[in-house]
Design a protein around this motif. Structure first.
Motif, PDB file in Angstrom:
ATOM      1  N   CYS A 173       0.855  -1.183   0.000  1.00 40.80           N
ATOM      2  CA  CYS A 173       0.000   0.000   0.000  1.00 40.80           C
ATOM      3  C   CYS A 173       0.892   1.235   0.000  1.00 40.80           C
ATOM      4  CB  CYS A 173      -0.911  -0.004   1.228  1.00 40.80           C
ATOM      5  SG  CYS A 173      -2.133   1.317   1.161  1.00 40.80           S
ATOM      6  N   ASP A 174       0.615   2.129  -0.897  1.00 36.92           N
ATOM      7  CA  ASP A 174       1.511   3.284  -1.006  1.00 36.92           C
ATOM      8  C   ASP A 174       1.269   4.322   0.094  1.00 36.92           C
ATOM      9  OD1 ASP A 174      -0.841   4.310  -1.888  1.00 36.92           O
ATOM     10  OD2 ASP A 174      -0.204   4.659  -3.940  1.00 36.92           O
ATOM     11  N   CYS A 175       0.273   4.091   0.943  1.00 37.58           N
ATOM     12  CA  CYS A 175       0.052   5.032   2.034  1.00 37.58           C
ATOM     13  C   CYS A 175       1.200   4.990   3.019  1.00 37.58           C
ATOM     14  CB  CYS A 175      -1.253   4.738   2.754  1.00 37.58           C
ATOM     15  SG  CYS A 175      -1.168   3.338   3.880  1.00 37.58           S
ATOM     16  N   ARG A 176       1.989   3.924   2.976  1.00 38.69           N
ATOM     17  CA  ARG A 176       3.085   3.791   3.928  1.00 38.69           C
ATOM     18  C   ARG A 176       4.263   4.652   3.523  1.00 38.69           C
ATOM     19  NH1 ARG A 176       3.379  -2.608   4.275  1.00 38.69           N
ATOM     20  NH2 ARG A 176       5.089  -2.239   5.686  1.00 38.69           N
ATOM     21  N   ASP A 177       4.279   5.078   2.306  1.00 44.37           N
ATOM     22  CA  ASP A 177       5.378   5.923   1.848  1.00 44.37           C
ATOM     23  C   ASP A 177       4.949   7.383   1.974  1.00 44.37           C
ATOM     24  OD1 ASP A 177       7.659   5.737  -0.953  1.00 44.37           O
ATOM     25  OD2 ASP A 177       7.420   7.258   0.588  1.00 44.37           O
ATOM     26  N   GLU A 178       5.302   7.976   3.104  1.00 46.79           N
ATOM     27  CA  GLU A 178       4.850   9.342   3.391  1.00 46.79           C
ATOM     28  C   GLU A 178       5.313  10.324   2.327  1.00 46.79           C
ATOM     29  OE1 GLU A 178       3.265  11.126   5.926  1.00 46.79           O
ATOM     30  OE2 GLU A 178       2.350   9.247   6.567  1.00 46.79           O
ATOM     31  N   LYS A 179       6.544  10.137   1.898  1.00 46.78           N
ATOM     32  CA  LYS A 179       7.096  11.058   0.893  1.00 46.78           C
ATOM     33  C   LYS A 179       6.276  10.995  -0.381  1.00 46.78           C
ATOM     34  CE  LYS A 179      12.018  11.510   1.697  1.00 46.78           C
ATOM     35  NZ  LYS A 179      13.308  10.983   1.235  1.00 46.78           N
ATOM     36  N   GLU A 180       5.994   9.763  -0.799  1.00 45.08           N
ATOM     37  CA  GLU A 180       5.248   9.583  -2.047  1.00 45.08           C
ATOM     38  C   GLU A 180       3.846  10.161  -1.907  1.00 45.08           C
ATOM     39  OE1 GLU A 180       3.960   5.995  -5.039  1.00 45.08           O
ATOM     40  OE2 GLU A 180       5.371   5.576  -3.441  1.00 45.08           O
ATOM     41  N   LEU A 181       3.260   9.963  -0.720  1.00 43.81           N
ATOM     42  CA  LEU A 181       1.919  10.466  -0.489  1.00 43.81           C
ATOM     43  C   LEU A 181       1.901  11.986  -0.574  1.00 43.81           C
ATOM     44  CD1 LEU A 181      -0.951   9.496   0.348  1.00 43.81           C
ATOM     45  CD2 LEU A 181      -0.305  10.092   2.668  1.00 43.81           C
ATOM     46  N   ARG A 182       2.890  12.609   0.059  1.00 41.99           N
ATOM     47  CA  ARG A 182       2.946  14.081   0.007  1.00 41.99           C
ATOM     48  C   ARG A 182       3.126  14.559  -1.423  1.00 41.99           C
ATOM     49  NH1 ARG A 182       5.285  14.304   5.278  1.00 41.99           N
ATOM     50  NH2 ARG A 182       7.358  13.945   4.494  1.00 41.99           N
ATOM     51  N   LEU A 183       3.977  13.841  -2.167  1.00 44.08           N
ATOM     52  CA  LEU A 183       4.221  14.213  -3.561  1.00 44.08           C
ATOM     53  C   LEU A 183       2.924  14.095  -4.360  1.00 44.08           C
ATOM     54  CD1 LEU A 183       6.703  14.956  -5.376  1.00 44.08           C
ATOM     55  CD2 LEU A 183       6.719  12.572  -6.072  1.00 44.08           C
ATOM     56  N   LYS A 184       2.201  12.992  -4.131  1.00 47.52           N
ATOM     57  CA  LYS A 184       0.950  12.796  -4.859  1.00 47.52           C
ATOM     58  C   LYS A 184      -0.047  13.887  -4.506  1.00 47.52           C
ATOM     59  CE  LYS A 184       0.983   7.845  -5.727  1.00 47.52           C
ATOM     60  NZ  LYS A 184       0.526   6.548  -5.224  1.00 47.52           N
ATOM     61  N   LYS A 185      -0.114  14.247  -3.225  1.00 48.81           N
ATOM     62  CA  LYS A 185      -1.047  15.282  -2.815  1.00 48.81           C
ATOM     63  C   LYS A 185      -0.693  16.604  -3.474  1.00 48.81           C
ATOM     64  CE  LYS A 185      -2.918  13.822   1.621  1.00 48.81           C
ATOM     65  NZ  LYS A 185      -2.800  13.960   3.077  1.00 48.81           N
ATOM     66  N   ARG A 186       0.619  16.889  -3.531  1.00 47.77           N
ATOM     67  CA  ARG A 186       1.053  18.142  -4.152  1.00 47.77           C
ATOM     68  C   ARG A 186       0.729  18.134  -5.645  1.00 47.77           C
ATOM     69  NH1 ARG A 186       6.979  19.155  -3.003  1.00 47.77           N
ATOM     70  NH2 ARG A 186       7.243  18.301  -5.079  1.00 47.77           N
ATOM     71  N   GLN A 187       0.994  16.989  -6.289  1.00 46.94           N
ATOM     72  CA  GLN A 187       0.695  16.891  -7.717  1.00 46.94           C
ATOM     73  C   GLN A 187      -0.798  17.052  -7.949  1.00 46.94           C
ATOM     74  OE1 GLN A 187       2.521  13.156  -8.570  1.00 46.94           O
ATOM     75  NE2 GLN A 187       4.386  14.086  -9.380  1.00 46.94           N
ATOM     76  N   ALA A 188      -1.608  16.451  -7.080  1.00 46.74           N
ATOM     77  CA  ALA A 188      -3.053  16.571  -7.232  1.00 46.74           C
ATOM     78  C   ALA A 188      -3.474  18.021  -7.073  1.00 46.74           C
ATOM     79  CB  ALA A 188      -3.763  15.693  -6.201  1.00 46.74           C
ATOM     80  N   ALA A 189      -2.868  18.727  -6.119  1.00 46.56           N
ATOM     81  CA  ALA A 189      -3.205  20.130  -5.919  1.00 46.56           C
ATOM     82  C   ALA A 189      -2.786  20.947  -7.134  1.00 46.56           C
ATOM     83  CB  ALA A 189      -2.499  20.650  -4.666  1.00 46.56           C
ATOM     84  N   GLU A 190      -1.626  20.629  -7.681  1.00 45.16           N
ATOM     85  CA  GLU A 190      -1.168  21.365  -8.858  1.00 45.16           C
ATOM     86  C   GLU A 190      -2.094  21.126 -10.041  1.00 45.16           C
ATOM     87  OE1 GLU A 190       2.884  20.174  -9.276  1.00 45.16           O
ATOM     88  OE2 GLU A 190       3.561  21.538  -7.707  1.00 45.16           O
ATOM     89  N   ILE A 191      -2.553  19.889 -10.181  1.00 40.81           N
ATOM     90  CA  ILE A 191      -3.469  19.573 -11.284  1.00 40.81           C
ATOM     91  C   ILE A 191      -4.768  20.351 -11.102  1.00 40.81           C
ATOM     92  CG2 ILE A 191      -4.937  17.723 -12.207  1.00 40.81           C
ATOM     93  CD1 ILE A 191      -2.494  15.835 -11.675  1.00 40.81           C
ATOM     94  N   ARG A 192      -5.258  20.419  -9.855  1.00 43.96           N
ATOM     95  CA  ARG A 192      -6.501  21.160  -9.603  1.00 43.96           C
ATOM     96  C   ARG A 192      -6.328  22.632  -9.957  1.00 43.96           C
ATOM     97  NH1 ARG A 192      -7.535  17.814  -5.245  1.00 43.96           N
ATOM     98  NH2 ARG A 192      -6.489  19.154  -3.779  1.00 43.96           N
ATOM     99  N   ILE A 193      -5.173  23.209  -9.587  1.00 44.59           N
ATOM    100  CA  ILE A 193      -4.928  24.623  -9.883  1.00 44.59           C
ATOM    101  C   ILE A 193      -4.880  24.836 -11.391  1.00 44.59           C
ATOM    102  CG2 ILE A 193      -3.165  26.431  -9.755  1.00 44.59           C
ATOM    103  CD1 ILE A 193      -2.552  25.289  -6.888  1.00 44.59           C
ATOM    104  N   THR A 194      -4.184  23.920 -12.099  1.00 48.69           N
ATOM    105  CA  THR A 194      -4.100  24.025 -13.553  1.00 48.69           C
ATOM    106  C   THR A 194      -5.491  23.953 -14.172  1.00 48.69           C
ATOM    107  OG1 THR A 194      -1.969  22.934 -13.428  1.00 48.69           O
ATOM    108  CG2 THR A 194      -2.978  23.050 -15.586  1.00 48.69           C
ATOM    109  N   GLU A 195      -6.304  23.021 -13.681  1.00 53.58           N
ATOM    110  CA  GLU A 195      -7.660  22.886 -14.216  1.00 53.58           C
ATOM    111  C   GLU A 195      -8.477  24.146 -13.948  1.00 53.58           C
ATOM    112  OE1 GLU A 195      -9.029  19.318 -12.400  1.00 53.58           O
ATOM    113  OE2 GLU A 195      -8.247  18.049 -14.000  1.00 53.58           O
TER     114      GLU A 195
END
Ligand code: ZN
Length: 58
Positions: free
Chosen positions: A19-41
C-alpha cells in the motif's frame, strides 16, 4: 475473495500488493501533484470562461 488489509489505512490490497500510504514522501508528492493539477484545471476553466464571455459580448 482473499485480500490483505493495510494496517495503516485499512485499504483492501491484493496479496503481496504494497500500500503506497506507507510511503509518506510519495503520499505528500501525490497530494502536491493533485493540488497542482486542480490549480491548472481551475486556470484553464478560468481561461475558457473569459473566452466564452468575449464571444458573448463581441
Ligand atoms: Zn494503506
Amino acid at each position: 475473495m482473499y485480500y490483505n488489509e493495510c494496517p495503516y489505512c485499512g485499504a483492501h490490497l491484493d496479496p503481496g500488493e504494497p500500500c503506497d500510504c506507507r510511503d509518506e514522501k510519495e503520499l505528500r508528492l501525490k497530494k502536491r501533484q493533485a493540488a497542482e493539477i486542480r490549480i491548472t484545471e481551475m486556470l484553464e476553466e478560468d481561461e475558457r470562461w473569459s473566452q466564452e464571455k468575449l464571444r458573448i459580448c463581441c
